[in-house]
Design a protein around this motif. Structure first.
Motif, PDB file in Angstrom:
ATOM      1  N   PRO A 118     -27.418  48.576 -57.950  1.00  0.00           N
ATOM      2  CA  PRO A 118     -28.000  49.879 -57.813  1.00  0.00           C
ATOM      3  C   PRO A 118     -29.729  49.801 -58.498  1.00  0.00           C
ATOM      4  O   PRO A 118     -29.753  48.696 -59.345  1.00  0.00           O
ATOM      5  CB  PRO A 118     -27.079  50.518 -58.900  1.00  0.00           C
ATOM      6  N   PRO A 119     -30.656  50.265 -57.836  1.00  0.00           N
ATOM      7  CA  PRO A 119     -31.996  50.210 -58.146  1.00  0.00           C
ATOM      8  C   PRO A 119     -32.170  50.671 -59.706  1.00  0.00           C
ATOM      9  O   PRO A 119     -33.147  49.841 -60.356  1.00  0.00           O
ATOM     10  CB  PRO A 119     -32.548  51.042 -57.179  1.00  0.00           C
ATOM     11  N   GLN A 120     -31.370  51.528 -60.138  1.00  0.00           N
ATOM     12  CA  GLN A 120     -31.779  51.925 -61.610  1.00  0.00           C
ATOM     13  C   GLN A 120     -31.391  50.775 -62.721  1.00  0.00           C
ATOM     14  O   GLN A 120     -32.082  50.305 -63.499  1.00  0.00           O
ATOM     15  CB  GLN A 120     -30.640  52.907 -62.204  1.00  0.00           C
ATOM     16  N   LEU A 121     -30.278  49.925 -62.332  1.00  0.00           N
ATOM     17  CA  LEU A 121     -29.911  48.853 -63.086  1.00  0.00           C
ATOM     18  C   LEU A 121     -30.804  47.662 -62.855  1.00  0.00           C
ATOM     19  O   LEU A 121     -31.546  46.899 -63.906  1.00  0.00           O
ATOM     20  CB  LEU A 121     -28.423  48.424 -62.893  1.00  0.00           C
ATOM     21  N   LEU A 122     -31.445  47.507 -61.626  1.00  0.00           N
ATOM     22  CA  LEU A 122     -32.364  46.657 -61.299  1.00  0.00           C
ATOM     23  C   LEU A 122     -33.689  46.680 -61.957  1.00  0.00           C
ATOM     24  O   LEU A 122     -34.371  45.874 -62.390  1.00  0.00           O
ATOM     25  CB  LEU A 122     -32.548  46.529 -59.574  1.00  0.00           C
TER      26      LEU A 122
END
Length: 553
Positions: free
Chosen positions: A200-204
């Protein structure tokens, strides 16, 4: 059944769905916790665990993932600020926080009441212009609230205070903080779809932003604001606090938060239905959401609702029953307890970037771009609700928006229905009549008038009934044709009663065409039918015209 649909037939899919949803939830919970309380991620993290677990057990949508959401966080941030901003001591601050979390409990109670009284299907029946404006306003508020941390300044003063401080914020930008925030937003915006499938881009963005702040020399040397340390232990019990002088405000805030949570959850449930081709239980879902928010409030967690992003990710990863939501909550709890010390290394600018992107996504850009093309009135309502939401008050925005939208709708419906109120004295009028009916009206030569009503007669049609009645010229008999009336409102029925009574008073013979049903019962309750001879009431329009014409001298 009291529990949600929990199945062990799809353990692999539910486990993977729950794991993926937990990965997505972690950075969002951190960001929302900090955004709502001004620095403490704990309420966001434990709110994500508690709400997700309780709603999964007792909700009515098997694949729904519930957690703190952008709209709920914005409203709670306003509530939290209103009860804690004036605190002058640690004791007053503790009391204010207890009152804020009591509002979460009240919101849950309201949601349970909505579900018990089966109001689920009515909750989302607001004009889309109002929903779009309200949600876009909330998105704008979330963006505004992130600007100070995004630019490297202290968060203070709420929305209005931040708007007033914009010139100061722009002229006092902390460049390392801004660079970190821009990197975070860029990762969220431009992460390729191929990578999104695995991470997920949020975690990235959370991981990369934190690592850069620690190891990139230009950023590591800067004095970056980071998350304050918080305990990795389980949350303590929050004793509800009902202050007598603030009780009215607490109930109003609870009602607003509860209603918003209902809308947020049920709209997400509809999305889940469309993806899984199932049908959720709205009222059961509201009860589950209410229980979840009560529990979260009792343990100092943020309020929450069904989260669209988490739900879609869960379904796409294979989740099909409430077991996925339970697994997600358990995984998230283990991660929080094990990795809490690492949270203090996360820069606030990174979390501000994540929350800012959420706010941008909440804004209904698609409708805003087209609203003025669809209808100028719709555009004015939408933009008006946005302005009221951001600058005035959430309750005022929804209340005024719904009122104006309903008034305009009623006016439009009344205008359309008024066209179905007609007085006919010749067979040349644009009305479908049988050959015999046309012959009878021609034979009457204007001495018999057909007063026709059709469709739902709401209160806005009363004026048209009075207008057509006042325009009646010289005639000896009036046939009031109501056989096509599907609904006769109180105001319209009183206007009709007045027209019939006046016709009788001036010596005209009155005939009534009426079918058995709700319209007849309404006129019976008005005791209007008792004022007419039995032979003047029939269910056949042709028969009524025949009697009226035969009675002419």
């Amino acid at each position: 059944m009291f529990l949600n649909h929990i199945s062990t037939q799809n353990i692999k899919g539910d486990a993977f769905g729950g794991l993926t949803a937990a990965v997505v939830a972690l950075p969002m919970a951190l960001a929302f916790g900090v955004a709502a309380t001004g620095g403490d991620p704990g309420p966001g993290l434990w709110g994500a665990v508690i709400i997700g677990l309780v709603a999964a057990f007792f909700g009515g949508t098997p694949t729904l993932i519930s957690e703190p959401t952008g709209p709920m966080t914005v409203v709670f941030a306003t509530v939290f600020l209103s009860f804690t901003s004036q605190a002058s001591s640690a004791e007053e601050l503790k009391t204010g926080m207890a009152m804020a979390f009591t509002v979460v409990i009240l919101a849950g109670l309201f949601q349970i009441l909505f579900g018990v009284f089966r109001l689920g299907r009515y909750v989302t029946q607001m004009p889309y212009t109002v929903i779009s404006g309200f949600m876009s306003g909330i998105g704008a508020i979330l963006v505004i609230l992130q600007l100070p941390a995004f630019l490297g300044q202290q968060v203070e003063g709420g929305v209005k205070g931040t708007l007033m401080r914009i010139p100061y914020l722009i002229t006092h930008v902390d460049q390392p903080e801004l660079i970190l925030g821009l990197i975070t937003v860029s990762i969220l915006w431009f992460t390729p779809a191929a990578i999104k499938r695995f991470c997920p881009p949020q975690l990235l963005a959370l991981v990369i932003g934190t690592l850069l702040s620690l190891y990139l020399p230009a950023l590591a040397a800067a004095d970056l604001a980071r998350i304050p340390e918080f305990k990795a232990s389980l949350p303590g019990f929050n004793v509800p606090n009902f202050s007598s002088d603030q009780l009215g405000l607490m109930f109003v805030d609870g009602a607003v938060l509860g209603m918003l949570g209902c809308i947020d959850a049920l709209l997400t449930s509809v999305v889940a239905d469309s993806l899984t081709r199932t049908e959720h239980n709205s009222n059961k879902e509201l009860v589950g959401q209410g229980l979840a928010n009560i529990t979260s409030g009792l343990f100092g967690g943020l309020p929450g609702a069904g989260a669209t992003m988490g739900t879609v990710v869960n379904i796409q990863a294979g989740g099909r029953s409430a077991l996925s939501g339970i697994i997600r909550a358990v995984i998230l709890m283990v991660v929080i307890l094990a990795a809490a010390p690492l949270a203090s290394t996360i820069p606030l600018a990174v979390l501000a970037g994540i929350a800012l992107k959420v706010g941008i996504d909440i804004i209904d850009w698609d409708f805003l771009q087209r609203a003025h093309h669809l209808s100028l009135k719709a555009a004015l309502i939408t933009y008006g609700v946005i302005a009221l939401t951001v600058l005035v008050d959430l309750i005022a925005a929804v209340g005024i928006g719904v009122f104006v939208a309903n008034v305009l709708t009623i006016d439009r419906m009344s205008a359309l229905q008024s066209k179905r109120v007609k007085t006919i004295s010749t067979a040349d009028d644009d009305v479908e009549l049988s050959d015999e009916e046309q012959e009878l009206i021609d034979k009457a030569a204007g001495r018999v008038l057909l007063f026709q009503l059709a469709g739902p007669m709401i209160f806005g049609v009363a004026k048209a009934i009075s207008r057509e009645h006042n325009a009646i010229g010289d005639c000896e008999s009036v046939v009031f044709d109501l056989h096509e009336v599907s609904h006769l409102g109180v105001t319209a029925s009183l206007a009709l009663e007045n027209a019939i009574k006046e016709a009788i008073e001036v010596g005209r013979t009155v005939h009534l065409v009426l079918l058995p049903g709700a319209t007849r019962k309404r006129l019976e309750k008005l005791k209007l039918l008792q004022q007419l001879p039995e032979e003047c009431i029939t269910s056949d329009r042709c028969e009524a015209l025949r009697r009226a014409v035969s009675a002419l001298n």
